[in-house]
Design a protein around this motif. Structure first.
Motif, short mmCIF file in Angstrom:
data_model
loop_
_atom_site.label_atom_id
_atom_site.label_comp_id
_atom_site.label_asym_id
_atom_site.label_seq_id
_atom_site.Cartn_x
_atom_site.Cartn_y
_atom_site.Cartn_z
N ILE A 188 86.46 47.00 34.78
CA ILE A 188 85.96 46.10 33.82
C ILE A 188 84.57 46.41 33.37
O ILE A 188 84.05 47.70 33.74
CB ILE A 188 85.60 44.68 34.37
CG1 ILE A 188 84.70 44.77 35.79
CG2 ILE A 188 86.99 44.07 34.94
CD1 ILE A 188 84.30 43.45 36.16
N SER A 189 84.15 45.81 31.98
CA SER A 189 83.08 46.41 31.46
C SER A 189 81.73 46.46 32.41
O SER A 189 81.47 45.50 33.24
CB SER A 189 82.67 45.34 30.37
OG SER A 189 81.49 45.62 29.63
N GLY A 190 80.99 47.57 32.36
CA GLY A 190 79.71 47.64 33.28
C GLY A 190 80.12 48.50 34.49
O GLY A 190 79.30 48.96 34.91
N PHE A 191 81.38 48.76 34.45
CA PHE A 191 81.78 49.79 35.40
C PHE A 191 82.53 51.13 35.04
O PHE A 191 83.27 50.95 34.11
CB PHE A 191 82.39 49.18 36.51
CG PHE A 191 81.83 48.19 37.34
CD1 PHE A 191 81.40 48.47 38.66
CD2 PHE A 191 81.66 46.91 36.70
CE1 PHE A 191 80.44 47.51 39.29
CE2 PHE A 191 81.06 46.00 37.39
CZ PHE A 191 80.31 46.11 38.80
N THR A 192 82.55 52.19 35.86
CA THR A 192 83.33 53.37 35.26
C THR A 192 84.08 54.02 36.70
O THR A 192 83.50 53.64 37.41
CB THR A 192 82.18 54.63 34.58
OG1 THR A 192 83.27 55.42 34.13
CG2 THR A 192 81.66 55.22 35.77
N GLN A 193 84.83 54.84 36.22
CA GLN A 193 85.68 55.42 37.49
C GLN A 193 85.15 56.64 37.92
O GLN A 193 84.62 57.53 37.03
CB GLN A 193 87.17 55.48 36.92
CG GLN A 193 87.75 54.37 36.83
CD GLN A 193 89.22 54.48 36.54
OE1 GLN A 193 89.77 55.43 36.32
NE2 GLN A 193 90.05 53.60 35.91
N ILE A 200 82.43 52.27 39.60
CA ILE A 200 80.98 52.41 39.98
C ILE A 200 80.24 51.70 39.14
O ILE A 200 80.87 51.86 37.92
CB ILE A 200 80.74 53.88 40.61
CG1 ILE A 200 80.79 54.90 39.45
CG2 ILE A 200 81.34 54.25 41.86
CD1 ILE A 200 80.45 56.24 39.67
N ASP A 201 79.03 51.40 39.59
CA ASP A 201 78.28 50.82 38.38
C ASP A 201 77.50 51.92 37.32
O ASP A 201 77.30 52.94 37.70
CB ASP A 201 76.97 50.07 38.98
CG ASP A 201 76.00 49.45 38.04
OD1 ASP A 201 76.47 48.39 37.16
OD2 ASP A 201 74.92 49.90 38.14
N ILE A 202 77.71 51.17 35.97
CA ILE A 202 76.97 52.14 34.90
C ILE A 202 75.61 51.71 35.02
O ILE A 202 75.28 50.48 34.92
CB ILE A 202 77.69 51.87 33.49
CG1 ILE A 202 79.17 52.22 33.66
CG2 ILE A 202 77.06 52.71 32.59
CD1 ILE A 202 79.85 52.09 32.36
N ASN A 203 74.69 52.74 35.02
CA ASN A 203 73.32 52.32 34.80
C ASN A 203 72.85 52.52 33.24
O ASN A 203 72.52 53.49 32.56
CB ASN A 203 72.30 53.44 35.39
CG ASN A 203 70.77 53.28 35.73
OD1 ASN A 203 70.49 52.40 34.78
ND2 ASN A 203 69.99 53.65 36.34
N GLU A 204 72.94 51.27 32.42
CA GLU A 204 72.83 51.42 30.96
C GLU A 204 71.22 51.74 30.85
O GLU A 204 71.24 52.06 29.72
CB GLU A 204 73.13 49.77 30.65
CG GLU A 204 74.53 49.42 30.71
CD GLU A 204 74.97 48.77 32.04
OE1 GLU A 204 75.92 48.46 32.25
OE2 GLU A 204 74.05 48.89 32.99
N CYS A 205 70.35 51.53 31.71
CA CYS A 205 68.98 51.85 31.19
C CYS A 205 68.73 53.35 31.05
O CYS A 205 67.92 53.57 30.32
CB CYS A 205 68.10 51.35 32.39
SG CYS A 205 68.11 49.38 32.71
N ILE A 219 66.07 46.50 33.12
CA ILE A 219 66.23 46.32 34.60
C ILE A 219 67.74 46.51 34.92
O ILE A 219 68.47 45.57 34.25
CB ILE A 219 65.81 44.96 35.15
CG1 ILE A 219 64.29 44.77 34.85
CG2 ILE A 219 66.14 45.01 36.71
CD1 ILE A 219 63.62 45.75 35.46
N ASN A 220 68.38 47.44 35.53
CA ASN A 220 69.68 47.62 35.69
C ASN A 220 70.08 46.84 36.74
O ASN A 220 69.71 46.29 37.70
CB ASN A 220 69.84 49.18 36.09
CG ASN A 220 71.44 49.15 36.13
OD1 ASN A 220 72.39 49.06 35.30
ND2 ASN A 220 72.09 49.83 37.58
N THR A 221 71.45 46.12 36.47
CA THR A 221 72.11 45.09 37.52
C THR A 221 73.45 45.66 37.79
O THR A 221 73.84 46.49 37.16
CB THR A 221 71.97 43.69 37.16
OG1 THR A 221 72.58 43.55 35.81
CG2 THR A 221 70.63 43.07 36.76
#
Length: 575
Positions: A188-193, A200-205, A219-221
């Motif tokens: 889903i949005s916000g994660f990558t393979q 795993i989580d994407i660090n958008e910051c 602040i990354n969540t």
């Protein structure tokens, strides 16, 4: 007349047998020189059939191009099945090369050169017995992910034969020599393979270019990010700039927040303001000595920030976040970070400071304290293959305490092959078989009246003539080991059995004679010479089975039985 007819019939049978032997020698690619060892007319018939060219398409051949056995007449001249000669006026029976005379002195049976070790195959070749001879096949060792077929190593499609270990939610994709597990659904949005299909989580910051505007901290969540406005502590007379980067002076005169009275003029000062009086002299002769307010007379020229009038002089001061310079007029920025007001990281800014947190933490509302982010509880995707353990500022993946070790990626667990590393506890006489997360110690012992011919094969010793039980027992017992996971799709074909080599006219009967009391397995006949074993019930928990699969082979009117003793290990699919 009767004697002449009998002699003619006998000669016809001898010719038939000698011709069949010539055809056999030719089909094996051997020379026809053997005719010189045969008497007349057998040698002549043998040579004629051996060298005769005929339509090979009419001769049925096996898939591996090995000769089909020739049915030889059972009754010949003098009761001999193959060759007959007269010795001292009595009939003497003999056999062709590759055959031996049976105990009745008349019948001939094939000599198994492979079993009697009378073959001429080299060490790297495998002996395969044929009727009247043998064939040497080159032994080829295939690497993992390949199987030997027609002396060639071919790729094993683990996805097709279901020997992969892809878990639920993954699709198996075959590769050359191996396979890949791909997730059925994308993250889903916000994660990558990652490379193992984990979300795993994407660090958008760090991955996005300025995700938050100026004056805000990113602040990354888990699965997203948030923008937190920078908190600047400004002293009286100052307020944060629109971008939140620094403290700027408040113009109290322009904003009307000053407290100058009637008859006074407001003059803005850095961080403050002053009220100037409009003075009128009522007596030109008066000589009253009054203090001069230098701060009013020279606005903005004496002090950098705040000017305070004193009797006969003035004094410069600075607002919060600044300190008076050595010259007593200018103001220097104070580095508040030296006093460590933040729980983690501090950034000094002009006139103030800013607290921020390291990765894995978020800044609380007080603007000073950092608190740990629990990635394990907030995770939407699968951060770890087995278990997620939250630690300060991050998380760690853990594996089961026994049988697994963490992979280099830090997310998935890799099985420990105790059999290869030598960390098993199997005794000297046992065989170690590796499983996912464990191993088994197996003993391959031959029953009474059997001899061990390889690590996993037992051959029956010749039976006494009056022992019917021995004659009905399997000719060969072979041990096999299979391993599957609990998430295997049911029904699943787990084993195939058939004679090797197989000949036209073969018929097999497959049955499970032991170990299937709970009905987890079933058998099915695929064709006249091949049968299969199926796992027909789902095994929800890890479980071990030992089943005996009997194959009865009917060939040329003779029934022979073979036994496959199969160890089936069902392991957990949670890894």
């Amino acid at each position: 007349y009767k004697n002449r007819a009998l002699l003619s019939r006998v000669r016809g049978q001898v010719c038939c047998s000698c011709c069949a032997l010539g055809l056999l020698v030719r089909s094996e690619g051997r020379g026809c020189d053997a005719h010189q060892y045969l008497g007349y007319p057998c040698g002549h018939v043998f040579l004629t059939c051996c060298e005769e060219e005929e339509d090979l398409s009419q001769i049925p051949l096996r898939r591996k191009q090995k000769p089909r056995p020739t049915v030889l007449p059972r009754k010949e001249n003098g009761g001999c099945s193959q060759q007959c000669s007269a010795v001292a006026g009595r009939v003497h029976c003999s056999c062709f090369p590759g055959f031996s005379l049976m105990a009745d002195g008349r019948m001939c049976e094939d000599v198994d050169e492979c079993a009697t070790n009378t073959h001429s195959c080299r060490p790297r070749e495998r002996c395969v017995n044929t009727v009247g001879s043998f064939v040497c096949e080159l032994q080829v060792t295939c690497p993992a992910g390949y199987q030997l077929r027609n002396s060639v190593c071919e790729d094993v499609d683990e996805c097709l034969v279901r020997t992969h270990n892809c878990g639920l939610g993954f699709v198996c994709e075959n590769t050359v020599g191996s396979f890949m597990c791909k997730p059925k659904q994308k993250c889903i949005s916000g994660f990558t393979q990652d490379s193992h299909g984990n979300c795993i989580d994407i660090n958008e910051c760090s991955s996005l270019d300025e995700p938050c505007g100026s004056g805000f901290n990113c602040i990354n969540t888990v699965g997203s990010y948030s923008c937190q406005q920078k908190i600047i502590m400004c002293s009286n007379g100052y307020h944060a700039s629109p971008n939140g980067a620094k403290c700027v002076d408040i113009d109290e005169c322009q904003m009307g927040t000053h407290r100058c009275g009637v008859g006074q003029i407001c003059h803005n000062l850095p961080g403050s303001y002053r009220c100037d009086c409009i003075c009128l002299l009522s007596n030109s002769f008066s000589s009253i000595l009054t203090d001069v307010n230098e701060c009013w007379r020279y606005p903005g020229r004496l002090c950098a920030q705040t000017c305070e009038n004193t009797p006969g002089s003035y004094h410069c001061s600075c607002t919060s976040g600044f300190s008076l310079a050595f010259d007593g007029k200018n103001c220097e920025d104070v580095n508040e970070c030296d006093k460590k007001p933040c729980s983690q990281e501090c950034a000094n800014i002009y006139g103030s400071y800013q607290c921020y947190c390291r990765q894995g933490y978020f800044l609380k509302e007080d603007g000073h304290t950092c608190e740990d982010i629990d990635e394990c509880s907030q995770s939407i995707g699968n951060l770890c293959a087995f278990k997620c353990v939250n630690v300060a500022g991050s998380y760690q993946c853990a594996c089961p305490p026994h049988g697994y070790v963490m992979s280099a990626n830090g997310h998935t667990c890799r099985d420990i092959d105790e059999c290869t590393t030598g960390t098993h506890n199997c005794s000297f006489g046992q065989n170690c078989f590796n499983l996912q997360g464990s191993f088994r110690c197996l003993s391959f012992n031959c029953p009474a009246n059997y001899k061990k011919v390889s690590d996993t094969r037992c051959e029956r010793i010749s039976c006494p003539a009056n022992s019917l039980d021995c004659q009905n027992s399997p000719t060969r017992i072979t041990y096999y080991q299979l391993s599957f996971q609990t998430n295997i799709i049911i029904p699943a074909q787990v084993f195939r059995i058939g004679p090797s080599p197989a000949y036209s006219g073969d018929h097999v009967v497959i049955s499970i004679t032991k170990g299937n009391e709970e009905g987890y397995f079933s058998t099915r006949k695929l064709n006249s010479f091949t049968g299969a074993v199926y796992l027909q019930r789902r095994v929800r928990e890890p479980k071990d089975f030992q089943i005996d699969v009997e194959m009865k082979l009917l060939r040329q009117g003779t029934s022979t039985s073979f036994l496959a003793r199969i160890y089936v290990f069902i392991t957990s699919s949670t890894m």
